[in-house]
Design an enzyme around this catalytic site. Sequence first.
Site, PDB file in Angstrom:
ATOM      1  N   ASP A  52       0.838  -1.206   0.000  1.00  0.00           N
ATOM      2  CA  ASP A  52       0.000   0.000   0.000  1.00  0.00           C
ATOM      3  C   ASP A  52       0.870   1.252   0.000  1.00  0.00           C
ATOM      4  OD1 ASP A  52       0.872  -0.226   2.590  1.00  0.00           O
ATOM      5  OD2 ASP A  52      -1.099  -0.078   3.531  1.00  0.00           O
ATOM      6  N   SER A  53       2.189   1.064   0.011  1.00  0.00           N
ATOM      7  CA  SER A  53       3.115   2.183  -0.231  1.00  0.00           C
ATOM      8  C   SER A  53       2.819   2.806  -1.592  1.00  0.00           C
ATOM      9  CB  SER A  53       4.570   1.708  -0.172  1.00  0.00           C
ATOM     10  OG  SER A  53       4.768   0.589  -1.011  1.00  0.00           O
ATOM     11  N   ASP A  91      -1.022  -6.132   0.051  1.00  0.00           N
ATOM     12  CA  ASP A  91      -1.384  -5.512   1.333  1.00  0.00           C
ATOM     13  C   ASP A  91      -2.883  -5.332   1.470  1.00  0.00           C
ATOM     14  OD1 ASP A  91       0.907  -5.086   2.809  1.00  0.00           O
ATOM     15  OD2 ASP A  91       1.342  -3.139   1.900  1.00  0.00           O
ATOM     16  N   LYS A 120      -1.072  -9.417   3.249  1.00  0.00           N
ATOM     17  CA  LYS A 120      -0.294  -8.923   4.390  1.00  0.00           C
ATOM     18  C   LYS A 120      -1.159  -7.945   5.181  1.00  0.00           C
ATOM     19  CE  LYS A 120       3.448  -6.044   3.829  1.00  0.00           C
ATOM     20  NZ  LYS A 120       3.033  -4.795   4.510  1.00  0.00           N
ATOM     21  N   GLU A 122      -1.110  -5.417   8.944  1.00  0.00           N
ATOM     22  CA  GLU A 122      -0.209  -4.770   9.898  1.00  0.00           C
ATOM     23  C   GLU A 122      -0.700  -4.899  11.338  1.00  0.00           C
ATOM     24  OE1 GLU A 122       0.524  -0.681   8.828  1.00  0.00           O
ATOM     25  OE2 GLU A 122       1.212  -1.205   6.812  1.00  0.00           O
ATOM     26  N   GLU A 189       9.717  -4.019  10.172  1.00  0.00           N
ATOM     27  CA  GLU A 189      10.141  -2.734   9.595  1.00  0.00           C
ATOM     28  C   GLU A 189      10.687  -1.801  10.669  1.00  0.00           C
ATOM     29  OE1 GLU A 189       7.201  -0.955   7.036  1.00  0.00           O
ATOM     30  OE2 GLU A 189       8.378   0.873   6.776  1.00  0.00           O
TER      31      GLU A 189
HETATM   32  O1  KIV Z   1       3.592  -1.113   1.561  1.00  0.00           O
HETATM   33  C1  KIV Z   1       4.784  -1.455   1.549  1.00  0.00           C
HETATM   34  O2  KIV Z   1       5.548  -1.139   0.648  1.00  0.00           O
HETATM   35  C2  KIV Z   1       5.274  -2.240   2.673  1.00  0.00           C
HETATM   36  C3  KIV Z   1       6.759  -2.383   2.789  1.00  0.00           C
HETATM   37  C4  KIV Z   1       7.327  -1.140   3.355  1.00  0.00           C
HETATM   38  C5  KIV Z   1       7.153  -3.578   3.568  1.00  0.00           C
HETATM   39  O3  KIV Z   1       4.530  -2.709   3.466  1.00  0.00           O
END
Ligand code: KIV
Length: 274
Positions: A52-53, A91, A120, A122, A189
């Site tokens: 989600d970056s 994510d 994934k 968090e 992280e």
């Molecule tokens: O969203 C993302 O890019 C991430 C990485 C920083 C691990 O979760």
Amino acid sequence: MRAASVDRKPLTLHRLREMHASGEKIAMLTCYDAAFAQVLDGAGVDCLLVGDSLGMVLQGRPSTVPVTLEHMAYHTECVARGNRTAWVVADLPFGSYQESAEQALRSATALMQAGAHMVKLEGGGWTAPTVRFLVERGIPVCAHLGLTPQSVHALGGYRIQGRGDEAAATLKRHARELADAGAAMLVLELIPSTLGKAVTAELTIPVIGIGAGPQCSGQVLVLHDMLGLTAGKLPRFVRNFMEGSADVTVAVRRFVADVKRGAFPDPELHAYLA
Ligand code: KIV
């Protein structure tokens, strides 16, 4: 960009577990579209993270908080179309799994149907039952501890996590609970290297570090950071692999090779002290 090709079978969870058991480091990069998926897969990246970056990297937003499930499903589909053999992790965005395990299942289903192999999410503590719920229903889950960017406002910024005995003990406990709940992978992280090392040694699942020191089972970077495309000051854990590389494929191959032989991250340059 030129898509090189590695000769390998599609990666499976079983294969990732074998790599981990044999001590082979896992190379992961974020990826948001078909063109880069083809290049990264061809250059031997093991796991593509549709992170989600993308909210910050592609959409120019100040954080990952505004990213929606629809955004994530769209980019997961794009990556899945360009990919042939890498393991695709997507994510679950902010607000798509916090409400209930059932909401998490609906959101994870959307990402799996878009082409993800694993989702994934968090956080630790309250997330363990959600992880168990998803895993029991056939969805491989990667957990994410340490700096969890979706909680940036609660954490007071992009700060190093897990410093001090209490914070380190809490992170270790959360990691154990997530692994016990069935998480098949853990991203750590922005934490001290000593903590990254301790969690990796204790768990039997692969631990992928980003600013968590060289002793994790693998490493992940944001693609645009490691290609030198991100403007402004970058975190200490980033290395620009385009420096000295003739093109993107060479840079990505160097990342894979350096992760595999333990040359990245360099403890002197990219790590954090407790
Ligand atoms: O969203 C993302 O890019 C991430 C990485 C920083 C691990 O979760």
